[in-house]
Write an enzyme that holds these catalytic residues in place. Structure first.
Site, mmCIF file in Angstrom:
data_model
loop_
_atom_site.group_PDB
_atom_site.id
_atom_site.type_symbol
_atom_site.label_atom_id
_atom_site.label_comp_id
_atom_site.label_asym_id
_atom_site.label_seq_id
_atom_site.Cartn_x
_atom_site.Cartn_y
_atom_site.Cartn_z
ATOM 1 N N ASP A 165 73.900 16.353 95.912
ATOM 2 C CA ASP A 165 73.312 17.593 96.432
ATOM 3 C C ASP A 165 73.253 17.566 97.958
ATOM 4 O O ASP A 165 73.516 18.578 98.611
ATOM 5 C CB ASP A 165 71.913 17.827 95.851
ATOM 6 C CG ASP A 165 71.295 19.109 96.426
ATOM 7 O OD1 ASP A 165 71.897 20.175 96.236
ATOM 8 O OD2 ASP A 165 70.262 19.018 97.099
ATOM 9 N N ARG A 172 77.810 23.701 101.685
ATOM 10 C CA ARG A 172 77.533 25.096 101.318
ATOM 11 C C ARG A 172 76.897 25.849 102.481
ATOM 12 O O ARG A 172 77.176 27.030 102.695
ATOM 13 C CB ARG A 172 76.611 25.136 100.100
ATOM 14 C CG ARG A 172 77.312 24.685 98.822
ATOM 15 C CD ARG A 172 76.291 24.423 97.721
ATOM 16 N NE ARG A 172 75.518 25.607 97.394
ATOM 17 C CZ ARG A 172 74.255 25.585 97.002
ATOM 18 N NH1 ARG A 172 73.599 24.444 96.883
ATOM 19 N NH2 ARG A 172 73.629 26.704 96.733
ATOM 20 N N SER A 187 71.254 22.486 92.203
ATOM 21 C CA SER A 187 70.688 21.823 93.377
ATOM 22 C C SER A 187 69.181 21.608 93.204
ATOM 23 O O SER A 187 68.655 20.503 93.393
ATOM 24 C CB SER A 187 70.988 22.693 94.602
ATOM 25 O OG SER A 187 70.232 22.309 95.711
HETATM 26 N N1 URA Z 1 67.038 25.203 97.722
HETATM 27 C C1 URA Z 1 67.693 24.120 97.246
HETATM 28 O O1 URA Z 1 67.118 23.050 97.121
HETATM 29 N N2 URA Z 1 68.981 24.259 96.913
HETATM 30 C C2 URA Z 1 69.659 25.422 97.012
HETATM 31 O O2 URA Z 1 70.819 25.471 96.670
HETATM 32 C C3 URA Z 1 68.963 26.541 97.519
HETATM 33 C C4 URA Z 1 67.647 26.408 97.863
#
Ligand code: URA
Length: 441
Positions: A165, A172, A187
């Protein structure tokens, strides 16, 4: 079954709208973490997924692969019900600082692993570090002992929690591929599953200051997160809440801490406090308490001062100055320059909430590059929520800045963030748009 990794073929399949199998997705994501899939290939895949969509099965698979990419926390030997909450990211969204102490005061145990600010949104760790001395780098055993002793700890994820992540989120963030329900759900839920709590309440933000701007998409995201959590045996619920204006009046690290303390010590009412109470009672409900009982316990925890004392205990345990509870505006560093936006007469019809977050970040409350430090003192106090009638000389925003140049820049930017209507009344947007898996009262 192992799949020979063929990134161009998998990208093309997603581009053409197909769902990938468990093995294909696993191979692609693991390959990315191992350096066998290039950044540009992963970027193209993510964009294809954002545009074409992912199935629920794909979201579940991504979550599992994320969790398996690193360490997990085991809270199973803690004595109380373990509770976590997570917001999908907002502006002036300081709920954790109030909700975690409320839950601890109600007998729950909150081992919260929080993040730093991202883009236009703030991060809990940056806010807590505005308290002089406060440490967020707790070892797993220290975190565990603190939670057993006082019921709460808010710290940085230690070790190697969901490294996939971390990598993907950074990618991202700079490729326009944040707003996908499946990617956000994977995520968020991977971090919650790895964090070990048995009960998880999500605050899914919706509006022009959130990653999900429209309500149907936010509700889908909330349902998906709840399904994933339940499929993994966690009691999971979600509130979908308004983010079309800053939640609290403060946007900026130290300013937000001061506002959270005001709520904890009974000196501030309004939407921010209301949502904190709603989130805390929703989370308590997930532990098996009726909605009415949860609400009354949470209200009692606030009114009695127990929640404020839990917050003080956490600040002390994490080496911050506990006097922040008694005199927040003396203990927290103040910005040297304060300038005020007076936009003229009218009714506040709306805020460009994302831009407000960006302006606060531009003042130094957030980062331009990930290695930057944040400035604890700067930010905005937004005094005029939607529906406020402003007279000609009324203040709409106080800008707290390091320099007069910064302040003048921010005041200029803020003019175009505010939409004023002439004459007609403007309704306040509803605070909670939808509840998934929690009743509320
Ligand atoms: N918060 C997160 O932890 N991940 C995301 O993708 C968006 C908001």
């Amino acid at each position: 079954v192992s799949v020979r990794l063929d990134p161009p073929r998998l990208i093309a399949r997603k581009r053409d709208g197909h769902a990938l199998s468990v093995d294909e997705l696993r191979a692609l994501l693991d390959g990315y973490l191992a350096g066998e899939v290039a950044e540009e290939q992963m970027s193209a895949f993510l964009m294809a997924g954002v545009l074409r969509g992912f199935t629920t099965d794909e979201a579940v698979t991504m979550t599992d692969v994320f969790v398996a990419s690193g360490d997990t926390v085991d809270l199973s030997d803690l004595t109380g019900p373990t509770v976590d909450k997570h917001s999908t990211g907002g502006v002036g969204d300081t709920c954790t600082l109030v909700v975690a102490p409320l839950l601890a005061a109600c007998g729950a145990q909150v081992a919260k692993l929080s993040g730093r600010g991202l883009g236009h949104t703030g991060g809990t760790l940056d806010k807590l570090e505005a308290i002089p001395g406060f440490r967020v780098d707790l070892t797993p055993s220290r975190l565990h002992d603190q939670v057993e002793r006082i019921g709460l700890a808010v710290a940085a994820a230690t070790g190697d929690l969901v490294p996939l992540d971390k990598r993907l989120y950074a990618l991202r963030d700079v490729t326009g591929t944040v707003p996908s329900s499946a990617l956000i759900a994977a995520s968020v839920m991977s971090k919650k599953l790895a964090g070990g709590a048995r009960h998880v309440l999500l605050d899914v933000k919706c509006g022009n200051g959130a990653f999900m701007t429209d309500a149907p998409a936010a509700v889908d995201l909330a349902r998906l997160c709840v399904d994933i959590g339940r499929a993994h045996g966690r009691q999971t619920g979600a509130l979908v809440t308004d983010m079309s204006q800053p939640l609290s009046q403060a946007v900026g690290n130290g300013l937000e801490v001061a506002h959270a303390v005001d709520v904890l010590t009974g000196q501030r009412e309004g939407r921010f406090r209301d949502l904190c109470l709603d989130l805390a009672s929703g989370a308590l409900e997930l532990t098996g308490v009726s909605a009415a009982e949860a609400r009354s316990r949470v209200e009692q925890a606030l009114a009695s001062g127990d929640a404020a004392e839990r917050f003080r205990a956490m600040v002390e345990a994490q080496e911050g100055d506990p006097a922040v509870v008694d005199r927040p505006r003396e203990v927290l560093e103040a910005a040297p320059v304060v300038q005020t936006l007076r936009p003229g007469a009218g009714v506040v019809a709306g805020w460009d909430c994302r831009r407000l977050g960006e302006v606060a970040a531009g003042l130094g409350a957030g980062r331009r590059r990930k290695e930057d430090d944040v400035d604890p003192a700067v930010g905005l106090e937004v005094l005029a929520p939607i529906g406020t009638t402003l007279e000609a000389d009324d203040a709409a925003v106080h800008v707290h800045a390091r320099s007069s140049d910064d302040a003048a820049w921010a005041v200029g930017e803020l003019r175009s963030c505010l939409h004023l209507a002439e004459g007609e009344a403007v309704p306040t947007p509803a605070l909670v748009l939808e509840r998934v898996g929690v009743e509320g009262t």
